[in-house]
Design an enzyme around this catalytic site. Structure first.
Site, PDB file in Angstrom:
ATOM      1  N   CYS A  96      13.617  10.733   6.765  1.00  0.00           N
ATOM      2  CA  CYS A  96      13.531  10.272   8.152  1.00  0.00           C
ATOM      3  C   CYS A  96      14.841  10.519   8.877  1.00  0.00           C
ATOM      4  CB  CYS A  96      13.169   8.801   8.183  1.00  0.00           C
ATOM      5  SG  CYS A  96      14.236   7.806   7.152  1.00  0.00           S
ATOM      6  N   GLU A 156       9.550   1.344  10.758  1.00  0.00           N
ATOM      7  CA  GLU A 156      10.594   2.336  10.458  1.00  0.00           C
ATOM      8  C   GLU A 156       9.909   3.683  10.565  1.00  0.00           C
ATOM      9  OE1 GLU A 156      13.733   1.817   9.868  1.00  0.00           O
ATOM     10  OE2 GLU A 156      13.785  -0.340   9.477  1.00  0.00           O
ATOM     11  N   GLU A 185       9.504  16.231  14.898  1.00  0.00           N
ATOM     12  CA  GLU A 185       9.923  16.016  13.517  1.00  0.00           C
ATOM     13  C   GLU A 185       9.123  16.955  12.612  1.00  0.00           C
ATOM     14  OE1 GLU A 185       8.731  12.396  11.403  1.00  0.00           O
ATOM     15  OE2 GLU A 185      10.801  12.209  10.729  1.00  0.00           O
ATOM     16  N   LYS A 197       0.854  -1.194   0.000  1.00  0.00           N
ATOM     17  CA  LYS A 197       0.000   0.000   0.000  1.00  0.00           C
ATOM     18  C   LYS A 197       0.888   1.240   0.000  1.00  0.00           C
ATOM     19  CE  LYS A 197      -1.891   2.892   2.683  1.00  0.00           C
ATOM     20  NZ  LYS A 197      -1.756   4.107   1.834  1.00  0.00           N
TER      21      LYS A 197
END
Ligand code: NAD
Length: 502
Positions: free
Chosen positions: A305, A270, A404, A194
């Site tokens: 990331c 992750e 973040e 997906k």
């Protein structure tokens, strides 16, 4: 187009204008619409145009895809093939990806706004390399015999886990998928991918190449759709054995809940990061450190990331480092992603653009100083562009120092010594990557050990190779992508005891 010269911006725009784009799902070896017939608009952040209508899959499509994946797995058409046969097919798959490099790169750039030169040089080759590497590895990995008593034999073997679902983000759409496709398919699993609703196009195209390479029907399926529909239905499905997830920490936590609410499927995560890049006064080359620091936050529009979003710098070298970082940031102004000279492209969409601008406002209002950037630009294009932004005088309790941002925003924090640098470096909920710059090898090792991060770089940043594990400590995730360790995610260990005493 001139065949010998590399394509120009005009060439890429011309190619984009006639590029056929398929927005369908791929289930059991065929492209299909969503069972409901629903679609969503795929908007390019380059200029805000709708470039495709994409199947919006949901529970009914998940049922079809998982059933096809299970049937294929049970048939053994892939799962019980000799590893060397899976190797051959996956190598062909990797070759086809490279053969379609320009088309896939263009889809990636149109869909999520990264510069075409990065899609060509980084995303597509890395995707092919990853799949080829696991293909080559799979007939070289041996099982084990345990050192048990003389009259017993204990075999420790690895088996494919079954149906693997991968739910991936939009920042490196193909690479993030490949890190899961490579080991999962090489090990013999069936796969349901997906992609993010913000970047589904390259994954959809990939499915045809998988089929052309010889991956049997049902083994590789692609379900474009939203997280709360297609994603959630997959993660809650009782016949999905494993979720390989890459995305935000918030969604990663939901994956753990979905597993607990359903069949205790294996969950590998992750997730996010807020990585510290520590430059100490005894750094061997301040200019290189500063240039690397800028690249480590501004590459891919900061949508990484591992982005080194916190620059932690020792007071005595602060001014020199920041001056150089600002200088490097000026050379990375956003431009047309289809122009091969552009180094920074568009932010993925309006929502993410507003999020990043919100963080820039919060940095200002909490008292940090803007040394560079801070504005939305190129608005006349209808696209999403933000200048590379450098904040100084950042305090550790400010939002821009803790959360973040996932955009081109650097928070520079000044510290007095290495000890404080490590304390600040470790002082967030994430632990994905970290770096330290020092010429003292002993200090480098001590700091590398003290930093709570899955990847620590010494006098470099974002060093990368498929042979090396990738993943985080703390709330940056669970498990590792890349390297042979990734096989651990997509296989079950089985012990078989044989009594030799009779
Ligand atoms: P996201 O969590 O919003 O979405 C990731 C994927 O999860 C998408 O496919 C999305 O549709 C799906 N999803 C969203 N809600 C869901 C739900 N309720 N149920 C099931 N699926 C759902 O993340 P994003 O914005 O796409 O990506 C950015 C994040 O990804 C950042 O936090 C970044 O750090 C992280 N990331 C991590 C790595 C890594 O290797 N650690 C690599 C790339 C990106």
């Amino acid at each position: 187009m001139n065949q010998t010269a590399p394509p120009t911006a005009q060439d890429w725009r011309a190619r984009a204008a006639v590029l056929p784009i398929n927005g369908q799902a791929f289930i059991d070896g065929r492209y299909v619409d969503a069972a409901s017939g629903a679609t969503f608009d795929d908007v390019t952040p380059i200029d805000g145009r709708v470039i495709a209508r994409v199947a919006s899959t949901d529970q009914a499509d998940v049922e079809r895809a998982v059933a096809a994946a299970r049937r294929a797995f049970d048939s053994g058409a892939w799962s019980r093939q000799p590893p060397r046969e899976r190797k051959r097919v996956l190598q062909r798959f990797a070759e086809l990806i490279l053969a379609h490099r320009d088309e896939l790169a263009l889809l990636e750039t149109l869909d999520m706004g990264k510069p075409i030169s990065d899609s060509l040089a980084v995303d597509i080759p890395a995707t092919a390399r990853c799949i080829a590497w696991y293909a080559e590895a799979v007939d070289k990995v041996y099982d084990e015999v345990a050192p048990t008593a003389h009259d017993q034999l204990a075999l420790i073997t690895r088996e494919p886990i079954g149906v693997v679902a991968a739910i991936v983000p939009w920042n490196f759409p193909l690479i993030m998928a490949a890190w899961k496709i490579g080991p999962a398919l090489a090990a013999g699993n069936s796969f349901v991918l997906k992609p993010s609703e913000k970047s589904p196009l390259s994954a959809i195209r990939l499915a045809a190449l998988a089929a052309e390479a010889g991956i049997p029907d049902g083994v590789f399926n692609v379900l474009p759709g939203y997280g709360h529909t297609a994603g959630q239905a997959l993660a809650l499905h009782m016949d999905v054995d494993c979720i390989g997830f890459t995305g935000s920490t918030r969604t990663g936590k939901l994956m753990l809940q979905y597993s607990g609410q359903s069949n205790m499927k294996r969950v590998w995560l992750e997730c996010g990061g807020k990585s510290p890049n520590i430059i100490l006064a005894d750094c061997p080359d301040l200019d290189r450190a500063a240039a690397t620091a800028a690249g480590a936050i501004f590459f891919n529009q900061g949508e990484m990331c591992t982005a080194a979003s916190r620059l932690i710098v020792e007071a005595s070298v602060r001014d020199r480092v920041l001056e150089k970082v600002v200088e490097a940031s000026r050379a990375m102004q956003p431009g047309d992603p289809l122009d091969p000279a552009t180094r920074m492209g568009a932010i993925v969409d309006e929502i993410q653009t507003r999020t990043v601008l919100g963080y820039i406002d919060s940095g200002r209002s909490e008292g940090a100083s803007v040394l560079a950037g801070g504005q939305r630009v190129r608005e006349q294009t209808g696209g999403c562009y933000i200048e590379p932004t450098v904040f100084a005088d950042v305090q550790t309790d400010m939002r821009i120092a803790r959360e973040e941002i996932f955009g081109p925003v650097l928070a520079a924090i000044t510290v007095q010594d290495a000890e404080e640098a490590v304390r600040v470096g470790n002082g967030v909920e994430y632990g994905l990557a970290a770096a330290v710059w020092t010429r003292d090898i002993g200090k480098a090792h001590r700091i590398a050990k003290a930093l709570r991060a899955g990847m620590v770089y010494v006098n470099c940043y974002d060093a990368d190779d498929i042979t090396v594990p990738f993943g985080g400590f703390k709330q940056s995730g669970i498990g590792r992508d890349k390297s042979l360790h990734a096989f651990d995610k997509y296989t079950e260990l089985k012990t078989t005891w044989i009594d030799l005493s009779q």
